[in-house]
Enzyme design. Structure first.
Site, PDB file in Angstrom:
ATOM      1  N   LEU A  77       6.664  23.864 -27.706  1.00 62.18           N
ATOM      2  CA  LEU A  77       6.000  22.985 -28.704  1.00 62.18           C
ATOM      3  C   LEU A  77       5.545  23.807 -30.019  1.00 62.18           C
ATOM      4  O   LEU A  77       4.861  24.847 -29.636  1.00 62.18           O
ATOM      5  CB  LEU A  77       4.916  22.142 -28.115  1.00 62.18           C
ATOM      6  CG  LEU A  77       5.146  21.132 -27.103  1.00 62.18           C
ATOM      7  CD1 LEU A  77       4.129  20.668 -26.230  1.00 62.18           C
ATOM      8  CD2 LEU A  77       6.214  20.266 -27.666  1.00 62.18           C
ATOM      9  N   HIS A  91       3.226  24.964 -14.649  1.00 62.15           N
ATOM     10  CA  HIS A  91       4.083  26.142 -14.811  1.00 62.15           C
ATOM     11  C   HIS A  91       4.350  26.880 -13.180  1.00 62.15           C
ATOM     12  O   HIS A  91       3.345  27.121 -12.621  1.00 62.15           O
ATOM     13  CB  HIS A  91       3.617  27.554 -15.605  1.00 62.15           C
ATOM     14  CG  HIS A  91       4.591  28.466 -15.639  1.00 62.15           C
ATOM     15  ND1 HIS A  91       6.018  28.241 -16.166  1.00 62.15           N
ATOM     16  CD2 HIS A  91       4.493  29.457 -15.516  1.00 62.15           C
ATOM     17  CE1 HIS A  91       6.550  29.414 -16.069  1.00 62.15           C
ATOM     18  NE2 HIS A  91       5.914  30.204 -15.675  1.00 62.15           N
TER      19      HIS A  91
END
Length: 177
Positions: A77, A91
């Protein structure tokens, strides 16, 4: 009510864990057609594909989210998006370890080479364009052995950690109001 928008790219097992926990997901956006969008639609949640990262912010804003959750979203992003929203990412590695894509596969390869005995998952904030570097909210360590079940155990740890961390964030948001 607190509102979550989830960004996805793949199968959507983390999204499904969120849905199973009755988290307030109001919209799901994929960067391509994927199984995760089907899961959202099956739960009667608005789901759409936005392939142009520049349009992603407006698509997410239409849902008026309190948080944007990256659950298997495979694109970086840009700062204008990150400046508009509070973003949290899941993650499959511990802080500072194995940033980027294919972290589980890389951990398995390192374990086979004798270079790794543990890994884990983390949920972290995404304040900037750094890859998997934002402030850590929660972690869970996952031993590599037995290696045959490592990937399944990682996914189970992801689901549990993401749901628990989001529930804590939602409690904090409700106290702010």
């Amino acid at each position: 009510m607190t509102r979550l928008v989830v960004l996805v790219s793949g199968e959507g097992s983390n999204l499904q864990a969120m849905l199973d926990a009755s988290l307030p997901v109001v919209g799901v956006i994929g960067d391509r057609p994927c199984r995760a969008l089907d899961r959202a639609r099956a739960a009667a949640i608005d789901a759409l594909v936005v392939t142009d990262v520049a349009s992603l912010g407006d698509a997410a804003a239409a849902f008026e989210p309190d948080w944007v959750v990256l659950a298997g979203f495979r694109r970086l992003l840009k700062q204008p998006f990150l400046d508009r929203f509070r973003v949290v990412n899941l993650h499959p590695a511990l802080p500072g370890d194995l940033p980027g894509l294919h972290a589980i596969e890389r951990a398995i390869d390192q374990a086979r080479g004798g270079d790794r005995t543990r890994s884990g998952v983390m949920v972290h904030l995404v304040p900037d364009e750094g890859m998997d570097t934002g402030p850590t909210l929660a972690t869970a360590e996952v031993p590599m052995e037995p290696l045959a079940t490592f990937e399944d155990r990682m996914h189970a740890a992801e689901h549990e950690l993401l749901v628990r961390t989001l529930q804590e964030l939602l409690r904090e948001v409700s106290h702010e109001r």
